[in-house]
Scaffold this motif. Structure first.
Motif, PDB file in Angstrom:
ATOM      1  N   ALA A   1     -12.029 -10.638   2.191  1.00  0.00           N
ATOM      2  CA  ALA A   1     -10.888 -10.143   2.973  1.00  0.00           C
ATOM      3  C   ALA A   1     -10.744 -10.962   4.244  1.00  0.00           C
TER       4      ALA A   1
ATOM      5  N   GLY B   1      -5.544 -15.411   8.382  1.00  0.00           N
ATOM      6  CA  GLY B   1      -5.059 -15.600   7.020  1.00  0.00           C
ATOM      7  C   GLY B   1      -4.433 -16.969   6.834  1.00  0.00           C
TER       8      GLY B   1
ATOM      9  N   ALA C   1      -0.273 -12.209   7.252  1.00  0.00           N
ATOM     10  CA  ALA C   1      -0.587 -11.099   6.353  1.00  0.00           C
ATOM     11  C   ALA C   1      -2.087 -10.922   6.232  1.00  0.00           C
TER      12      ALA C   1
ATOM     13  N   ARG D   1      -5.222  -9.844   3.989  1.00  0.00           N
ATOM     14  CA  ARG D   1      -5.413 -10.042   2.552  1.00  0.00           C
ATOM     15  C   ARG D   1      -6.796  -9.549   2.119  1.00  0.00           C
TER      16      ARG D   1
ATOM     17  N   ALA E   1      -9.078  -9.589  -1.785  1.00  0.00           N
ATOM     18  CA  ALA E   1      -9.116  -9.913  -3.211  1.00  0.00           C
ATOM     19  C   ALA E   1     -10.464  -9.490  -3.771  1.00  0.00           C
TER      20      ALA E   1
ATOM     21  N   VAL F   1      -7.711 -15.223  -0.886  1.00  0.00           N
ATOM     22  CA  VAL F   1      -7.458 -14.752   0.475  1.00  0.00           C
ATOM     23  C   VAL F   1      -6.964 -15.881   1.373  1.00  0.00           C
TER      24      VAL F   1
ATOM     25  N   GLY G   1      -4.543 -17.710   0.188  1.00  0.00           N
ATOM     26  CA  GLY G   1      -3.187 -17.891  -0.322  1.00  0.00           C
ATOM     27  C   GLY G   1      -3.073 -18.933  -1.411  1.00  0.00           C
TER      28      GLY G   1
ATOM     29  N   GLU H   1      -5.329  -8.694  -6.065  1.00  0.00           N
ATOM     30  CA  GLU H   1      -4.968  -9.210  -4.748  1.00  0.00           C
ATOM     31  C   GLU H   1      -4.111  -8.186  -4.018  1.00  0.00           C
TER      32      GLU H   1
ATOM     33  N   SER I   1      -2.178  -7.415  -0.221  1.00  0.00           N
ATOM     34  CA  SER I   1      -1.742  -7.900   1.086  1.00  0.00           C
ATOM     35  C   SER I   1      -0.692  -6.939   1.618  1.00  0.00           C
ATOM     36  N   THR I   2      -0.179  -7.250   2.796  1.00  0.00           N
ATOM     37  CA  THR I   2       0.878  -6.403   3.355  1.00  0.00           C
ATOM     38  C   THR I   2       2.155  -6.491   2.529  1.00  0.00           C
TER      39      THR I   2
ATOM     40  N   VAL J   1      -5.647  -1.965   3.528  1.00  0.00           N
ATOM     41  CA  VAL J   1      -4.988  -3.223   3.888  1.00  0.00           C
ATOM     42  C   VAL J   1      -3.574  -2.899   4.346  1.00  0.00           C
TER      43      VAL J   1
END
Length: 259
Positions: free
Chosen positions: A59, A65, A70, A72, A74, A102, A104, A120, A122-123, A229
């Motif tokens: 995370a 990030g 965002a 994140r 996973a 995490v 991307g 995964e 994220s926001t 998250v």
């Protein structure tokens, strides 16, 4: 094999909640959530596999990030299919996929690893990438409670999903269902249900806290993580099971706040 349960809220901007149980061979060395990659992955917190230096769960907060602001998280689960190497190169560790996620970075296609389910969060929402050896399949998760193990999302052919998904879904209905319930209250109710699920024997195929050896795998449940998250970042708590494959009232540490 591992189990992940997610609550995707109906209200835009509300946090996504996740409960994850790690099953692994107790003889394979690992480390609980921490910043184990300070040079290669600064700011990443994860559960490290010492052998391959990858992560089962990782995370990052929004400040570190991949640049999109965002938070994140996973986590990866093994699937049941057998994947054979293509060419002379051996299969790579799946733990690198989690660290890439995490950051991307999408998995390669084909990923060159054994089969997996990659979750995964994220926001922007939650999605699952499935790799069974033929092709990568990606799907965004709709609002509601979802459960994942070694097959597909919410697959009722998986005994533990058929047994426990309705009960985790019912917990959501008892709460607000919108994601506005405080994280400590939410995780206490979900962890209490996880504890009740452990009244089943660990070799019962409906069990979440598991001893997979009778099913042909050397893995037992070792670790439980609960996470939220959202726009503010990631809050993560974890507990190591004192005895592999047994609940035994594990002690959860203070939350890690990734901002």
């Amino acid at each position: 094999m591992c189990t992940v349960i997610l609550d995707v809220p109906t209200r835009a901007g509300a946090p996504i909640r996740l409960l994850a149980v790690r099953d692994e061979d107790p003889e394979r060395a690992w480390d609980p959530p921490g910043e184990w990659w300070p040079e290669e992955r600064p700011g990443v917190v994860g559960v490290r596999d010492r052998r391959a230096n990858g992560a089962w769960l990782a995370a990052v907060g929004p400040s570190v990030g991949p640049g999109d602001g965002a938070a994140r998280l996973a986590v990866i689960l093994n699937r049941g299919e057998t994947v054979r190497p293509r060419g002379a190169a051996p299969l790579a560790s799946r733990g690198g996929i989690v660290l890439d996620a995490v950051a991307g970075i999408e998995p390669a296609d084909p990923p060159g690893t054994a089969a997996f389910n990659l979750v995964e969060v994220s926001t922007d929402g939650a999605r699952v990438t499935e790799w069974g050896g033929a092709d990568l399949r990606r799907a965004r998760l709709s609002p509601g409670v979802h459960m994942l193990a070694h097959d597909g999302v919410d697959d009722r052919a998986t005994a533990r999903i058929a047994r426990w998904l309705p009960e985790f879904s019912a917990l959501r209905e008892q709460g607000s269902g919108s994601g506005s319930e405080p994280f400590p209250e939410w995780r206490e109710r979900w962890i209490s249900l996880l504890a009740r699920s452990a009244e089943l024997g660990p070799t019962d195929d409906r069990a979440i806290i598991r001893d997979n050896r009778p099913h042909g795998y050397p893995t037992l449940s070792l670790l439980v993580c609960a996470a939220e998250v959202g726009d503010a970042g990631v809050d993560l708590v974890s507990a190591v099971l004192r005895r592999p494959g047994r609940w035994g009232s594990p002690a959860f540490g203070a939350p890690l706040a990734l901002r």
